[in-house]
Scaffold this motif. Structure first.
Motif, PDB file in Angstrom:
ATOM      1  N   ALA A 105     -53.290 -53.005  -2.327  1.00 35.04           N
ATOM      2  CA  ALA A 105     -52.686 -52.231  -3.413  1.00 35.04           C
ATOM      3  C   ALA A 105     -51.185 -52.129  -3.245  1.00 35.04           C
ATOM      4  O   ALA A 105     -50.409 -52.256  -4.198  1.00 35.04           O
ATOM      5  CB  ALA A 105     -53.307 -50.836  -3.456  1.00 35.04           C
ATOM      6  N   ASP A 106     -50.727 -51.897  -2.001  1.00 38.63           N
ATOM      7  CA  ASP A 106     -49.296 -51.784  -1.755  1.00 38.63           C
ATOM      8  C   ASP A 106     -48.581 -53.094  -2.058  1.00 38.63           C
ATOM      9  O   ASP A 106     -47.495 -53.111  -2.641  1.00 38.63           O
ATOM     10  CB  ASP A 106     -49.037 -51.388  -0.300  1.00 38.63           C
ATOM     11  N   ILE A 107     -49.202 -54.219  -1.613  1.00 37.04           N
ATOM     12  CA  ILE A 107     -48.565 -55.517  -1.842  1.00 37.04           C
ATOM     13  C   ILE A 107     -48.495 -55.818  -3.327  1.00 37.04           C
ATOM     14  O   ILE A 107     -47.466 -56.259  -3.846  1.00 37.04           O
ATOM     15  CB  ILE A 107     -49.335 -56.630  -1.104  1.00 37.04           C
ATOM     16  N   ASP A 108     -49.609 -55.529  -4.049  1.00 42.63           N
ATOM     17  CA  ASP A 108     -49.616 -55.769  -5.493  1.00 42.63           C
ATOM     18  C   ASP A 108     -48.544 -54.943  -6.172  1.00 42.63           C
ATOM     19  O   ASP A 108     -47.843 -55.413  -7.072  1.00 42.63           O
ATOM     20  CB  ASP A 108     -50.981 -55.427  -6.083  1.00 42.63           C
ATOM     21  N   ALA A 109     -48.439 -53.686  -5.718  1.00 40.23           N
ATOM     22  CA  ALA A 109     -47.446 -52.814  -6.348  1.00 40.23           C
ATOM     23  C   ALA A 109     -46.051 -53.336  -6.122  1.00 40.23           C
ATOM     24  O   ALA A 109     -45.205 -53.347  -7.021  1.00 40.23           O
ATOM     25  CB  ALA A 109     -47.575 -51.384  -5.801  1.00 40.23           C
ATOM     26  N   GLN A 110     -45.768 -53.815  -4.906  1.00 37.70           N
ATOM     27  CA  GLN A 110     -44.427 -54.293  -4.596  1.00 37.70           C
ATOM     28  C   GLN A 110     -44.093 -55.565  -5.360  1.00 37.70           C
ATOM     29  O   GLN A 110     -42.974 -55.759  -5.796  1.00 37.70           O
ATOM     30  CB  GLN A 110     -44.312 -54.550  -3.091  1.00 37.70           C
ATOM     31  N   GLU A 111     -45.075 -56.441  -5.527  1.00 37.57           N
ATOM     32  CA  GLU A 111     -44.769 -57.744  -6.091  1.00 37.57           C
ATOM     33  C   GLU A 111     -44.863 -57.786  -7.605  1.00 37.57           C
ATOM     34  O   GLU A 111     -44.237 -58.615  -8.245  1.00 37.57           O
ATOM     35  CB  GLU A 111     -45.714 -58.784  -5.490  1.00 37.57           C
ATOM     36  N   ASN A 112     -45.711 -56.852  -8.208  1.00 40.09           N
ATOM     37  CA  ASN A 112     -45.993 -56.978  -9.634  1.00 40.09           C
ATOM     38  C   ASN A 112     -45.175 -56.047 -10.509  1.00 40.09           C
ATOM     39  O   ASN A 112     -45.184 -56.187 -11.720  1.00 40.09           O
ATOM     40  CB  ASN A 112     -47.481 -56.730  -9.887  1.00 40.09           C
ATOM     41  N   ILE A 113     -44.504 -55.022  -9.959  1.00 34.29           N
ATOM     42  CA  ILE A 113     -43.722 -54.093 -10.781  1.00 34.29           C
ATOM     43  C   ILE A 113     -42.579 -54.838 -11.454  1.00 34.29           C
ATOM     44  O   ILE A 113     -41.844 -55.581 -10.814  1.00 34.29           O
ATOM     45  CB  ILE A 113     -43.179 -52.935  -9.927  1.00 34.29           C
ATOM     46  N   ILE A 114     -42.461 -54.591 -12.744  1.00 41.68           N
ATOM     47  CA  ILE A 114     -41.393 -55.202 -13.541  1.00 41.68           C
ATOM     48  C   ILE A 114     -40.656 -54.093 -14.279  1.00 41.68           C
ATOM     49  O   ILE A 114     -41.262 -53.154 -14.786  1.00 41.68           O
ATOM     50  CB  ILE A 114     -41.976 -56.203 -14.560  1.00 41.68           C
ATOM     51  N   VAL A 115     -39.352 -54.175 -14.348  1.00 39.83           N
ATOM     52  CA  VAL A 115     -38.553 -53.261 -15.166  1.00 39.83           C
ATOM     53  C   VAL A 115     -38.311 -53.941 -16.496  1.00 39.83           C
ATOM     54  O   VAL A 115     -37.597 -54.948 -16.573  1.00 39.83           O
ATOM     55  CB  VAL A 115     -37.222 -52.917 -14.479  1.00 39.83           C
ATOM     56  N   GLY A 116     -38.949 -53.412 -17.520  1.00 42.23           N
ATOM     57  CA  GLY A 116     -38.862 -54.030 -18.835  1.00 42.23           C
ATOM     58  C   GLY A 116     -38.194 -53.140 -19.855  1.00 42.23           C
ATOM     59  O   GLY A 116     -38.039 -51.933 -19.674  1.00 42.23           O
ATOM     60  N   ASP A 117     -37.825 -53.742 -20.953  1.00 38.24           N
ATOM     61  CA  ASP A 117     -37.150 -53.035 -22.050  1.00 38.24           C
ATOM     62  C   ASP A 117     -37.626 -53.661 -23.349  1.00 38.24           C
ATOM     63  O   ASP A 117     -37.515 -54.881 -23.530  1.00 38.24           O
ATOM     64  CB  ASP A 117     -35.642 -53.172 -21.906  1.00 38.24           C
ATOM     65  N   ALA A 118     -38.211 -52.841 -24.253  1.00 43.55           N
ATOM     66  CA  ALA A 118     -38.789 -53.412 -25.471  1.00 43.55           C
ATOM     67  C   ALA A 118     -38.590 -52.491 -26.654  1.00 43.55           C
ATOM     68  O   ALA A 118     -38.388 -51.282 -26.520  1.00 43.55           O
ATOM     69  CB  ALA A 118     -40.280 -53.699 -25.272  1.00 43.55           C
ATOM     70  N   ASN A 119     -38.666 -53.084 -27.824  1.00 44.79           N
ATOM     71  CA  ASN A 119     -38.677 -52.372 -29.103  1.00 44.79           C
ATOM     72  C   ASN A 119     -39.972 -52.785 -29.789  1.00 44.79           C
ATOM     73  O   ASN A 119     -40.129 -53.928 -30.202  1.00 44.79           O
ATOM     74  CB  ASN A 119     -37.456 -52.771 -29.934  1.00 44.79           C
ATOM     75  N   TYR A 120     -40.934 -51.832 -29.886  1.00 48.24           N
ATOM     76  CA  TYR A 120     -42.274 -52.196 -30.332  1.00 48.24           C
ATOM     77  C   TYR A 120     -42.685 -51.369 -31.552  1.00 48.24           C
ATOM     78  O   TYR A 120     -42.539 -50.144 -31.563  1.00 48.24           O
ATOM     79  CB  TYR A 120     -43.285 -51.992 -29.212  1.00 48.24           C
ATOM     80  N   THR A 121     -43.211 -52.051 -32.572  1.00 53.15           N
ATOM     81  CA  THR A 121     -43.713 -51.391 -33.779  1.00 53.15           C
ATOM     82  C   THR A 121     -45.240 -51.420 -33.763  1.00 53.15           C
ATOM     83  O   THR A 121     -45.844 -52.500 -33.654  1.00 53.15           O
ATOM     84  CB  THR A 121     -43.192 -52.089 -35.042  1.00 53.15           C
ATOM     85  N   LEU A 122     -45.861 -50.255 -33.839  1.00 56.25           N
ATOM     86  CA  LEU A 122     -47.319 -50.171 -33.817  1.00 56.25           C
ATOM     87  C   LEU A 122     -47.916 -50.866 -35.036  1.00 56.25           C
ATOM     88  O   LEU A 122     -47.408 -50.740 -36.153  1.00 56.25           O
ATOM     89  CB  LEU A 122     -47.764 -48.713 -33.784  1.00 56.25           C
ATOM     90  N   THR A 123     -49.015 -51.580 -34.820  1.00 61.26           N
ATOM     91  CA  THR A 123     -49.702 -52.325 -35.879  1.00 61.26           C
ATOM     92  C   THR A 123     -50.950 -51.588 -36.321  1.00 61.26           C
ATOM     93  O   THR A 123     -51.364 -50.586 -35.711  1.00 61.26           O
ATOM     94  CB  THR A 123     -50.095 -53.715 -35.370  1.00 61.26           C
ATOM     95  N   ASP A 124     -51.589 -52.093 -37.387  1.00 56.59           N
ATOM     96  CA  ASP A 124     -52.846 -51.504 -37.852  1.00 56.59           C
ATOM     97  C   ASP A 124     -53.903 -51.543 -36.755  1.00 56.59           C
ATOM     98  O   ASP A 124     -54.691 -50.596 -36.598  1.00 56.59           O
ATOM     99  CB  ASP A 124     -53.349 -52.247 -39.094  1.00 56.59           C
ATOM    100  N   ASP A 125     -53.934 -52.641 -35.992  1.00 59.65           N
ATOM    101  CA  ASP A 125     -54.891 -52.727 -34.889  1.00 59.65           C
ATOM    102  C   ASP A 125     -54.623 -51.666 -33.830  1.00 59.65           C
ATOM    103  O   ASP A 125     -55.557 -51.093 -33.248  1.00 59.65           O
ATOM    104  CB  ASP A 125     -54.833 -54.125 -34.252  1.00 59.65           C
ATOM    105  N   ASP A 126     -53.328 -51.402 -33.587  1.00 53.00           N
ATOM    106  CA  ASP A 126     -52.985 -50.372 -32.601  1.00 53.00           C
ATOM    107  C   ASP A 126     -53.484 -49.000 -33.052  1.00 53.00           C
ATOM    108  O   ASP A 126     -54.011 -48.222 -32.246  1.00 53.00           O
ATOM    109  CB  ASP A 126     -51.470 -50.320 -32.392  1.00 53.00           C
ATOM    110  N   TYR A 127     -53.297 -48.697 -34.342  1.00 52.31           N
ATOM    111  CA  TYR A 127     -53.770 -47.412 -34.846  1.00 52.31           C
ATOM    112  C   TYR A 127     -55.287 -47.307 -34.726  1.00 52.31           C
ATOM    113  O   TYR A 127     -55.835 -46.226 -34.453  1.00 52.31           O
ATOM    114  CB  TYR A 127     -53.339 -47.203 -36.296  1.00 52.31           C
ATOM    115  N   SER A 128     -55.982 -48.413 -34.921  1.00 56.64           N
ATOM    116  CA  SER A 128     -57.438 -48.408 -34.766  1.00 56.64           C
ATOM    117  C   SER A 128     -57.823 -48.107 -33.324  1.00 56.64           C
ATOM    118  O   SER A 128     -58.758 -47.339 -33.058  1.00 56.64           O
ATOM    119  CB  SER A 128     -58.024 -49.757 -35.196  1.00 56.64           C
ATOM    120  N   ILE A 129     -57.094 -48.709 -32.373  1.00 58.95           N
ATOM    121  CA  ILE A 129     -57.354 -48.435 -30.958  1.00 58.95           C
ATOM    122  C   ILE A 129     -57.147 -46.951 -30.656  1.00 58.95           C
ATOM    123  O   ILE A 129     -57.894 -46.342 -29.885  1.00 58.95           O
ATOM    124  CB  ILE A 129     -56.430 -49.306 -30.078  1.00 58.95           C
ATOM    125  N   LEU A 130     -56.129 -46.365 -31.287  1.00 59.77           N
ATOM    126  CA  LEU A 130     -55.815 -44.944 -31.086  1.00 59.77           C
ATOM    127  C   LEU A 130     -56.704 -44.030 -31.921  1.00 59.77           C
ATOM    128  O   LEU A 130     -56.543 -42.805 -31.885  1.00 59.77           O
ATOM    129  CB  LEU A 130     -54.349 -44.680 -31.430  1.00 59.77           C
TER     130      LEU A 130
END
Length: 608
Positions: A26-51
């Motif tokens: 778990a520690d190794i995965d956490a160290q290697e897989n963490i990414i610092v990302g930046d996004a602009n996301y618009t929710l879709t009809d499918d997203d509202y269905s999931i919610l």
């Protein structure tokens, strides 16, 4: 091969312990897989269905509570320092837009009869010649507590023609003896007329009688009677020929005769047929009895003794059909007729009742009578219902007012859709005019741009209007919603909602961080502001000249300079506002670096 190198030293633990191995993975995965990302996301009809949402959120609180888990699933490997600007729909309109939120949460105030009275109206509405805006500010000041920026949706009615007023009441007669501030003879100042006897006359006193919850209580003055007087007076009302007629009055007696007693008020016809005669006599022990006679002056007295100089509610009834009269003596109003009267007497039936009389007789009672009522039922004695029928064409208006901290003023650039507006967008099933509202299947955005284009054909680019409308939500009902529409490229365009979320290393949280990349003028501004500070004597000049920092700057100095810039670009920033500044740093080459700051106690400090 990197992962194998880390694992070899612990293979010996495989047969003796599983949990340490899981933790290492778990520690190794956490160290290697963490990414610092930046996004602009618009929710879709499918997203509202999931919610499990019907096309959008109902409140900003719902956005803040539901979106974090969604982002965890959407960006599973993003960690601390990541941010996403989420664009979303609000059901029926915006509730997080500053220009609109006050209108969505506006206090609804509907004018009442007292509000209209200030304009001289005696009906529920303004008269045709009245300008409502002359009175609305005072109405709101008197009735709505507010702080600066609060908004009220004011609803009022105005007649377009002089109204025709018809008044009906629940009583045959009501007399509160409200005849002014000067005592005198009752028949000289009122509609009561003498029908027998002479002086001393029935008097008018400016002192009234009171009993809590009795409708004719503590109003005006009262009638006064004297045991040595001789005048009798009466007052007429609409004749009653069948059924039961009820008579009530507040009575306070100071003395009664010591013999067989005598009556002091009653019902009567147009002649001299007296019915339901109410009287009193001494009980011989310092109190008195009350009695009643259906058609004779011989009274039937009750067994209960009552005190002098005490206010009682006397109720008498006369059944025209069978001649029965009942008497009740109450210390508080009763909503329903008691099962057992104080006294009962049976006499002549069939008398048409159309007057009430007050009698003075020798050796009779001395005291005060007030709050006289004559009705068709017991219940009508105890309530003061007055039905007013008003006929006339009128208009219904909704208008917004905003409180500036001192006064209420009409709101500008706000429009509230009328019934005609909804109808103009179609009245068939599935169209706004069907029920005069929008809903999830009748989206405002599908109708309002066209409606506004037709209503404002000469609107210019960037013209803006806050449009208020009714929106139906299943299970909740119809609510007032709003949205800001702006002319963009010639089209009325609804404002969209967005909220930024940031990852704090554990979870996604609503985040007000503003990301800002420095430009040349920013370096020059900071250089000029630091030029007189000796701590920056060898730093400020190169900052403005080369448009970057260099390795001579300490972290604290960079944060201080960025605070100077933040105060310049956002002088009204609120406590807790965050910035991520991206800038150039020269250190063995030109590098792009970001630093996070937060406004704490009025000072911009490092926000790790």
């Amino acid at each position: 091969m990197k992962k194998f190198i880390y694992l070899l030293p612990v293979l010996a633990l495989f047969f003796t312990a599983c949990d340490p191995m899981d933790e290492i993975y778990a520690d190794i995965d956490a160290q290697e897989n963490i990414i610092v990302g930046d996004a602009n996301y618009t929710l879709t009809d499918d997203d509202y269905s999931i919610l499990e949402l019907d096309g959008g959120f109902e409140s900003v609180d719902d956005v803040k509570s539901m979106v974090p888990n969604f982002l965890t699933g959407k960006y599973p490997v993003w960690g601390k320092g990541s941010s996403v600007l989420v664009n979303y729909n609000m059901i029926g309109g915006l509730t997080d837009l500053a220009e609109v939120s006050n209108y969505v949460n506006a206090v609804n105030y509907t004018l009442n009869i007292d509000d209209y009275a200030a304009s001289g109206s005696d009906v529920l509405g303004f008269y045709p010649a009245i300008t409502p805006s002359d009175f609305l500010e005072d109405v709101l000041t008197d009735n709505v507590e507010a702080v600066e920026g609060d908004v009220a949706l004011v609803k009022y009615v105005q007649f377009t023609e002089e109204p025709i007023i018809t008044t009906t009441t629940n009583y045959l007669l009501a007399d509160d003896f409200d005849y002014g501030s000067v005592a005198g003879d009752l028949s000289a100042i009122s509609d009561w007329v003498g029908h027998s006897g002479g002086a001393p006359l029935v008097g008018y006193t400016t002192t009234s009688l009171a009993m809590v919850n009795y409708p004719s209580s503590d109003i005006g003055g009262a009638a006064s009677i004297d045991g040595f007087g001789s005048q009798d007076v009466n007052r007429s009302f609409t004749p009653k020929a069948s059924g039961t007629v009820y008579l009530s009055a507040l009575v306070n007696l100071s003395a009664v005769g010591a013999d067989t007693g005598t009556y002091f008020f009653h019902l009567l016809d147009q002649g001299t047929n007296f019915r339901a005669r109410v009287g009193a006599m001494s009980d011989g022990n310092g109190g008195m009895w009350f009695g009643i006679g259906a058609s004779s002056s011989t009274l039937t007295f009750g067994a209960n003794s009552f005190a002098f100089d005490t206010t009682y509610l006397i109720v008498a009834s006369y059944n025209i059909d069978n001649g029965t009269s009942n008497l009740y003596v109450l210390t508080t109003p009763e909503a329903t007729e008691p099962l057992t009267p104080e006294a009962t007497n049976i006499g002549t039936a069939g008398t048409i009742i159309e007057r009430i009389g007050i009698r003075q007789g020798y050796n009779g009672p001395t005291g005060i009578i007030d709050g006289v009522r004559v009705t068709n039922s017991w219940a009508d004695l105890m309530v003061n219902d007055i039905a007013v029928d008003v006929q006339g064409d009128k208009t219904y208006t909704d208008v917004y007012y905003t409180f500036n901290g001192e006064y209420w003023n009409p709101s500008t650039n706000v429009y509230y859709l009328t019934s005609d507006d909804y109808d103009s967008m179609g009245t068939a099933s599935g169209q706004p005019g069907k029920y005069n509202n929008f809903d999830s299947g009748i989206a405002p955005a599908n109708y309002l741009p066209t409606f506004l284009a037709l209503a404002h054909p000469f609107a210019q680019e960037e013209d803006a209007l806050i449009v208020m409308y009714k929106y139906y939500i299943s299970g909740t009902g119809t609510r007032v919603r709003g949205n800001l529409y702006t002319v963009i490229d010639g089209v009325w365009t609804a404002h969209s909602s967005s909220l930024q979320f940031g990852h704090d290393g554990n979870s996604w949280l609503p985040d007000n961080t503003i990301k800002y990349t420095l430009v040349n003028s920013d370096y020059e501004y900071m250089s000029a502001q630091l030029s007189g500070d000796p701590e920056y004597a060898d730093l400020w000049d190169s900052l403005g000249y080369y448009h970057d920092y260099d390795y001579h700057w300490t972290e604290a100095q960079i944060v201080h300079s960025l605070g100077i810039l933040a105060n310049n670009i956002n002088p009204t920033a609120e406590e807790g506002q965050k910035y991520t500044f991206t800038y150039l740093l020269y250190d063995n080459g030109l590098n792009t670096v970001s630093t996070n700051v937060i406004l704490t106690n009025g000072v911009w400090v490092l926000n790790n």
